[in-house]
Design a protein around this motif. Structure first.
Motif, short mmCIF file in Angstrom:
data_model
loop_
_atom_site.label_atom_id
_atom_site.label_comp_id
_atom_site.label_asym_id
_atom_site.label_seq_id
_atom_site.Cartn_x
_atom_site.Cartn_y
_atom_site.Cartn_z
N ALA A 58 -62.31 -14.28 22.88
CA ALA A 58 -61.49 -14.08 21.69
C ALA A 58 -60.05 -14.55 21.90
CB ALA A 58 -61.50 -12.60 21.30
N ASP A 59 -59.54 -14.41 23.11
CA ASP A 59 -58.15 -14.72 23.37
C ASP A 59 -57.88 -16.22 23.44
OD1 ASP A 59 -55.55 -13.51 23.83
OD2 ASP A 59 -55.66 -14.35 25.85
N LYS A 60 -58.94 -17.03 23.41
CA LYS A 60 -58.76 -18.47 23.54
C LYS A 60 -58.92 -19.21 22.21
CE LYS A 60 -59.92 -18.63 28.42
NZ LYS A 60 -59.58 -17.23 28.58
N VAL A 61 -59.08 -18.47 21.13
CA VAL A 61 -59.26 -19.08 19.81
C VAL A 61 -58.02 -18.80 18.97
CG1 VAL A 61 -60.69 -19.20 17.75
CG2 VAL A 61 -61.75 -18.71 19.97
N PRO A 62 -57.32 -19.85 18.51
CA PRO A 62 -56.14 -19.63 17.66
C PRO A 62 -56.47 -18.77 16.45
CG PRO A 62 -56.29 -21.93 18.32
CD PRO A 62 -57.58 -21.28 18.75
N VAL A 63 -55.54 -17.96 16.03
CA VAL A 63 -55.66 -16.98 14.94
C VAL A 63 -56.44 -15.77 15.42
CG1 VAL A 63 -56.40 -16.49 12.59
CG2 VAL A 63 -55.50 -18.76 13.16
N VAL A 64 -57.63 -16.00 15.99
CA VAL A 64 -58.40 -14.89 16.54
C VAL A 64 -57.62 -14.22 17.66
CG1 VAL A 64 -60.56 -14.22 17.70
CG2 VAL A 64 -60.60 -15.95 15.91
N ASP A 65 -56.90 -15.02 18.44
CA ASP A 65 -56.12 -14.45 19.55
C ASP A 65 -55.05 -13.50 19.03
OD1 ASP A 65 -54.53 -16.41 18.41
OD2 ASP A 65 -53.74 -17.14 20.31
N HIS A 66 -54.47 -13.83 17.86
CA HIS A 66 -53.46 -12.94 17.28
C HIS A 66 -54.09 -11.61 16.86
CE1 HIS A 66 -49.98 -11.53 15.10
NE2 HIS A 66 -50.70 -11.40 14.00
N VAL A 67 -55.24 -11.67 16.21
CA VAL A 67 -55.96 -10.45 15.81
C VAL A 67 -56.32 -9.64 17.05
CG1 VAL A 67 -58.02 -9.54 14.69
CG2 VAL A 67 -56.86 -11.54 13.72
N SER B 97 -54.17 -18.78 27.60
CA SER B 97 -55.04 -17.63 27.87
C SER B 97 -55.65 -17.71 29.27
CB SER B 97 -56.16 -17.58 26.82
OG SER B 97 -57.04 -16.51 27.08
N THR B 98 -56.08 -18.92 29.65
CA THR B 98 -56.66 -19.09 30.99
C THR B 98 -55.62 -18.79 32.07
OG1 THR B 98 -58.19 -20.79 30.17
CG2 THR B 98 -57.79 -20.73 32.55
N ALA C 107 -49.83 -26.85 18.17
CA ALA C 107 -50.79 -26.89 17.05
C ALA C 107 -52.10 -26.17 17.41
CB ALA C 107 -51.07 -28.33 16.64
N GLY C 108 -51.99 -25.12 18.21
CA GLY C 108 -53.15 -24.32 18.57
C GLY C 108 -53.88 -24.78 19.81
N ILE C 109 -53.59 -26.00 20.26
CA ILE C 109 -54.29 -26.53 21.43
C ILE C 109 -53.94 -25.75 22.69
CG2 ILE C 109 -54.59 -28.58 22.88
CD1 ILE C 109 -54.04 -30.28 20.43
N GLY C 110 -52.73 -25.20 22.73
CA GLY C 110 -52.28 -24.50 23.93
C GLY C 110 -52.85 -23.12 24.11
N ALA C 111 -53.53 -22.58 23.07
CA ALA C 111 -54.05 -21.21 23.16
C ALA C 111 -55.02 -21.02 24.32
CB ALA C 111 -54.71 -20.82 21.83
N PRO D 133 -47.71 -16.88 19.58
CA PRO D 133 -47.42 -17.65 18.36
C PRO D 133 -46.52 -18.85 18.63
CG PRO D 133 -47.21 -15.31 17.94
CD PRO D 133 -47.35 -15.46 19.41
N VAL D 134 -45.56 -18.69 19.54
CA VAL D 134 -44.68 -19.80 19.88
C VAL D 134 -45.47 -20.93 20.52
CG1 VAL D 134 -42.70 -20.51 21.28
CG2 VAL D 134 -42.71 -18.26 20.18
N ILE D 135 -46.35 -20.58 21.45
CA ILE D 135 -47.17 -21.60 22.13
C ILE D 135 -48.10 -22.28 21.14
CG2 ILE D 135 -48.99 -21.93 23.85
CD1 ILE D 135 -47.70 -19.65 25.45
#
Length: 205
Positions: free
Chosen positions: A63-72, A149-150, A141-145, A134-136
């Protein structure tokens, strides 16, 4: 002092990932002589507890590696990570490890103190992590999530092991976290200034 550093490192690790320090202590307590969990924390090395922690860890990692889902996920973990930090600090600071042979003396008079300390430490680290993501994501553009996370998961693993084997090095990890926090604050200010400059330029046009 080493007891406090062990607990601090484990609680900070929980602020990055709630399940890694608990699973690390449970596995080391069950299968090695590296850590001897006190009677009140033996449940951490129970087979069923380890299995549940492993499943929760897998869910958290994905879950922590998917943009938007990581925020939730970060919102949900606002309660979970500090709780895990309290448990990790309480268990770690009162355990006998390869470097701590007289555990529990630092907090012997007030057993609730290490748990509260762990909650606050984990909450602080979790807050920094939640603010950074959110900054990352915006910068990449979400690629860094997944990359961020890793890196956080790897840091959590290393910090958990170091807190048990070489607790003095926890000080170095904490200094690095402080440096990262100041970098994050500066980066957020810069991005805010860039947005305001762009908005002002748009009005002039």
């Amino acid at each position: 002092m080493l007891e406090a550093l062990t607990g601090t490192g484990l609680a900070a690790s929980a602020g990055l990932n709630a399940y890694i320090p608990l699973l690390t202590m449970g596995l080391l307590g069950r299968y090695t002589d590296v850590i001897d969990l006190p009677a009140g924390w033996q449940w951490l090395s129970n087979g069923w507890v380890l299995a549940i922690l492993a499943v929760l860890l897998v869910v958290e990692v994905v879950a922590d590696k998917v943009p938007v889902v990581d925020h939730v996920n970060d919102v949900i973990q606002t309660a979970v990570r500090p709780t895990a930090g309290g448990l990790a600090f309480g268990a770690g600071s009162s355990s006998e490890t390869v470097t701590v042979t007289d555990p529990g003396q630092f907090f012997s008079s007030n057993q609730w103190v290490p748990i509260v300390a762990g909650v606050l430490i984990a909450l602080g680290v979790h807050g920094a992590k939640s603010a950074a993501r959110p900054v990352i994501n915006a910068m990449t553009a979400g690629i860094g999530a997944p990359v961020a996370s890793t890196a956080e998961d790897a840091t959590s693993v290393v910090m958990s092991v170091v807190a048990i084997l070489l607790p003095v090095l926890v000080i170095l990890f904490l200094l690095l976290l402080v440096v990262f926090w100041f970098w994050l604050r500066r980066r957020r200010r810069d991005r805010r200034a860039e947005r305001e400059a762009a908005r002002a330029a748009g009005f002039r046009v």
